[in-house]
Design an enzyme around this catalytic site. Structure first.
Site, PDB file in Angstrom:
ATOM      1  N   SER A 174      40.687  39.892  37.311  1.00 42.66           N
ATOM      2  CA  SER A 174      41.718  40.641  37.990  1.00 42.66           C
ATOM      3  C   SER A 174      41.342  40.257  39.511  1.00 42.66           C
ATOM      4  CB  SER A 174      42.229  41.952  37.700  1.00 42.66           C
ATOM      5  OG  SER A 174      43.063  42.484  38.394  1.00 42.66           O
ATOM      6  N   THR A 175      41.462  41.497  40.183  1.00 48.27           N
ATOM      7  CA  THR A 175      40.898  41.516  41.546  1.00 48.27           C
ATOM      8  C   THR A 175      39.793  40.565  42.067  1.00 48.27           C
ATOM      9  OG1 THR A 175      42.077  43.721  41.624  1.00 48.27           O
ATOM     10  CG2 THR A 175      40.909  42.907  43.721  1.00 48.27           C
ATOM     11  N   HIS A 201      45.277  38.623  36.114  1.00 53.41           N
ATOM     12  CA  HIS A 201      46.362  39.551  36.499  1.00 53.41           C
ATOM     13  C   HIS A 201      47.066  38.716  37.621  1.00 53.41           C
ATOM     14  CE1 HIS A 201      44.246  43.170  34.769  1.00 53.41           C
ATOM     15  NE2 HIS A 201      44.592  42.222  33.838  1.00 53.41           N
ATOM     16  N   MET A 294      40.011  45.712  38.840  1.00 49.35           N
ATOM     17  CA  MET A 294      40.346  47.017  38.816  1.00 49.35           C
ATOM     18  C   MET A 294      40.599  47.405  37.527  1.00 49.35           C
ATOM     19  SD  MET A 294      42.155  48.119  42.517  1.00 49.35           S
ATOM     20  CE  MET A 294      43.510  46.812  42.181  1.00 49.35           C
ATOM     21  N   ASP A 297      41.083  46.919  31.802  1.00 47.84           N
ATOM     22  CA  ASP A 297      41.734  46.073  30.975  1.00 47.84           C
ATOM     23  C   ASP A 297      40.633  45.129  30.089  1.00 47.84           C
ATOM     24  OD1 ASP A 297      43.695  44.635  29.712  1.00 47.84           O
ATOM     25  OD2 ASP A 297      44.109  43.299  31.314  1.00 47.84           O
TER      26      ASP A 297
END
Length: 359
Positions: A174-175, A201, A294, A297
């Protein structure tokens, strides 16, 4: 506790007002200034000393990319969230901004779904991101990168019997993901011997541009997954924005499936649905990698991969932009190794070639 100081930079008055109003509603955040372009923003940085900057991509006089290029050398540790339109040009510019040192990106609020919907998105998605990124420790004080084996049996098992043959690499991120994926993929050889599936994401359009960038800058072909797309050795499929990616086996072949089932962990695409399907099809042949991001998940999916005998690697805290997703897996004791990003590629190549005679 001192409030998180935010500078909002956007040429649209309505955007500046709405974002500022919603952020100031949170007791932990204070918008200390706004700017209509990069020139004004750079002039305000020294006396406002924000903890985080929200920076629009498209602005007059000095746009987001030009502003970021000047801001980064002077403020290397200040998190910067890019605001970008959900367009091909916006996606391309955002990926360029991440390469220039932006910390994260966020779809720019629009009037399409109504003002209140935009406010809800800011409350539910932007504010958690701000709190996570602005509370990061300075790089100098973060843990030293180390390789840690968190599954105690692995060291012994390596001596007595070989690891299961890897049949697929599944990645959740993600991030900080676009840059992490680029670094990772640049370490993969052109004859990578198994298929790769990825959940990053990202909103629609962004995943397509990311796939193209990874293909251009590595030896691996990366495509945005399509429904019914067969998995092919050495070819990576990335889940398209707003669609979950899962796998389905028919005979001896495995195919990609897309759906718009409800978000999981507030995400669509989400890592957990992909990892669950990988575990059910490949069992001990699965190798999962959880990179910077973050939230948590991927945690439940990793539980299933471990239950079916698969292997799990996670990025370490020191090299992660945010150690949420990989940290959750590591803290649950599910990871076989916790590695700096710079060593993840080598470790993966060793594992996928371990039972193939180095082919």
């Amino acid at each position: 506790m001192r409030k998180i100081r935010v500078l909002v930079v956007d040429d649209t008055v309505v955007i500046r007002r709405v974002v500022s109003e919603v952020l100031n509603e949170d007791p932990e955040i204070e918008v200390v200034g706004v700017a209509a372009n990069g020139i004004i923003a750079l002039a305000k940085m020294s006396h406002l000393t924000p903890d985080l900057v929200i920076l629009d991509v498209e602005m007059p006089e000095l746009d987001g990319l030009q502003t970021l290029a000047q801001l980064r050398p002077a403020y290397p540790s200040t998190p910067v969230i890019m605001f970008s339109a959900l367009t091909e040009a916006g996606a391309s510019a955002t990926l360029e901004a991440l390469a220039l040192g932006a910390t994260d990106y966020f779809p720019k609020p629009s009037s399409v779904n109504g003002l209140e919907e935009s406010r809800n998105v800011i409350r539910n998605r932007l504010i958690p991101a701000i709190k996570s990124l602005a509370r990061l420790e300075p790089i100098a004080s973060r843990p030293t990168p180390t390789v840690v084996s968190t599954v105690s049996s692995e060291a012994n098992s390596n001596k007595t019997e070989p690891l299961p043959e890897v049949q697929i690499l599944a990645i959740g991120v993600s991030t900080g993901g676009p840059n992490a994926l680029l670094e990772l993929f640049q370490s993969f050889p052109s004859d990578f011997p198994v298929p790769i599936v990825i959940v990053q994401h990202m909103p629609p359009m962004f995943t397509k541009m990311l796939a193209e960038r990874l293909t251009t800058n590595s030896r691996i072909r990366v495509s945005e997954a399509q429904h019914g797309h067969p998995l092919v050795t050495g070819h990576a499929l990335i889940a398209p924005g707003d669609y979950h990616l899962t796998l389905r086996k028919m005979g001896l072949k495995v195919f990609a499936e897309l759906n718009q089932n409800p978000p999981e962990n507030s995400c669509r695409p989400a890592v957990d649905p992909l990892f669950r399907s990988v575990a059910s099809i490949y069992g001990s042949g699965a190798l999962a990698l959880v990179l910077t991001g973050m939230g948590q998940d991927g945690l439940r999916g990793c539980e299933q991969i471990r239950e079916t005998g698969g292997q799990i690697l996670v990025q370490d805290e020191a090299s992660s932009v945010v150690w949420g997703m990989p940290g959750a897996v590591a803290k649950a004791g599910l990871a076989h190794k916790v590695l700096p990003l710079s060593l993840c590629g080598t470790e993966i190549v060793q594992r996928v070639k371990a039972r193939r005679g180095g082919r």
